[in-house]
Design an enzyme around this catalytic site. Structure first.
Site, mmCIF file in Angstrom:
data_model
loop_
_atom_site.group_PDB
_atom_site.id
_atom_site.type_symbol
_atom_site.label_atom_id
_atom_site.label_comp_id
_atom_site.label_asym_id
_atom_site.label_seq_id
_atom_site.Cartn_x
_atom_site.Cartn_y
_atom_site.Cartn_z
ATOM 1 N N CYS A 78 14.099 -4.357 3.590
ATOM 2 C CA CYS A 78 14.006 -3.929 2.193
ATOM 3 C C CYS A 78 14.612 -2.536 2.061
ATOM 4 O O CYS A 78 14.405 -1.680 2.924
ATOM 5 C CB CYS A 78 12.548 -3.864 1.723
ATOM 6 S SG CYS A 78 11.912 -5.408 1.106
ATOM 7 N N MET A 114 9.946 -7.184 -4.458
ATOM 8 C CA MET A 114 9.075 -6.988 -3.290
ATOM 9 C C MET A 114 8.059 -5.879 -3.542
ATOM 10 O O MET A 114 6.909 -5.973 -3.112
ATOM 11 C CB MET A 114 9.899 -6.704 -2.033
ATOM 12 C CG MET A 114 10.746 -7.878 -1.585
ATOM 13 S SD MET A 114 9.851 -9.440 -1.424
ATOM 14 C CE MET A 114 8.638 -9.023 -0.197
ATOM 15 N N GLU A 115 8.467 -4.846 -4.264
ATOM 16 C CA GLU A 115 7.537 -3.757 -4.574
ATOM 17 C C GLU A 115 6.386 -4.262 -5.432
ATOM 18 O O GLU A 115 5.220 -3.923 -5.200
ATOM 19 C CB GLU A 115 8.281 -2.605 -5.269
ATOM 20 C CG GLU A 115 9.134 -1.781 -4.334
ATOM 21 C CD GLU A 115 10.402 -2.470 -3.826
ATOM 22 O OE1 GLU A 115 11.026 -1.930 -2.896
ATOM 23 O OE2 GLU A 115 10.787 -3.543 -4.344
ATOM 24 N N ASP A 129 -11.593 -5.589 0.780
ATOM 25 C CA ASP A 129 -12.157 -4.583 1.688
ATOM 26 C C ASP A 129 -13.392 -3.914 1.098
ATOM 27 O O ASP A 129 -14.403 -3.736 1.779
ATOM 28 C CB ASP A 129 -11.102 -3.537 2.033
ATOM 29 C CG ASP A 129 -11.633 -2.484 2.980
ATOM 30 O OD1 ASP A 129 -12.143 -2.864 4.060
ATOM 31 O OD2 ASP A 129 -11.547 -1.286 2.648
#
Length: 158
Positions: A78, A114-115, A129
């Site tokens: 990328c 992709m970002e 999490d």
């Protein structure tokens, strides 16, 4: 037939050469959907989950933006990009799922899908999490590109 953009003529991995591409404004929107079990949903307070670490959704928003900024370091081949803007929105849909939308914008020679995908993914992982102490039955159901504008082809998922 299309070719893989990250392989050269011999099949060797390479970074896409954008030297000849035009600079255009590009936008990408990605979505992640997270299933939260009842014991986690019960902790929702005014549209967010408050923990000793802070607001789950607000921390996930910051994590998503930070991750989108680091995409070039995380995904091989990328291009490292300086985004013009990145926004992460989190909501609860009618099925009581968490919907994370990440929108990234840049004026450049290469796209920013992709970002947006990394931003939505890391925001979802952050929710997992922060809520895993309540349940390990949390499921990141999907991550997908919703829209892209600019470059060769526009795309919009209905």
């Amino acid at each position: 037939m299309s070719e893989f953009s990250h392989l050269d003529k011999t099949g060797k991995a390479n970074m896409v050469n954008v030297v000849e591409k035009s600079i255009t404004q590009r936008l990408a929107k990605a979505r992640a959907v997270v299933y939260l079990p009842e014991e986690v949903l019960a902790q929702l307070n005014a549209g967010d989950i408050q923990t000793k670490k802070g607001s789950v959704f607000q921390i996930a928003i910051v994590a998503g933006i930070m991750a989108a900024k680091k995409t070039g370091d995380l995904i091989p081949l990328c291009h490292p990009l300086g985004m013009d803007n990145c926004n992460v929105d989190i909501s609860i849909n009618e099925a009581n799922e968490v919907v994370i939308d990440c929108t990234a914008v840049i004026t450049a020679k290469t796209g920013i899908e992709m970002e947006a995908l990394v931003g939505a993914s890391v925001a979802a992982l952050t929710i997992y999490d922060m809520c895993k102490a309540l349940s390990h039955d949390i499921v990141i159901k999907e991550v997908k590109l919703m829209e892209k504008k600019g470059g060769k082809r526009d795309f919009k998922r209905s």
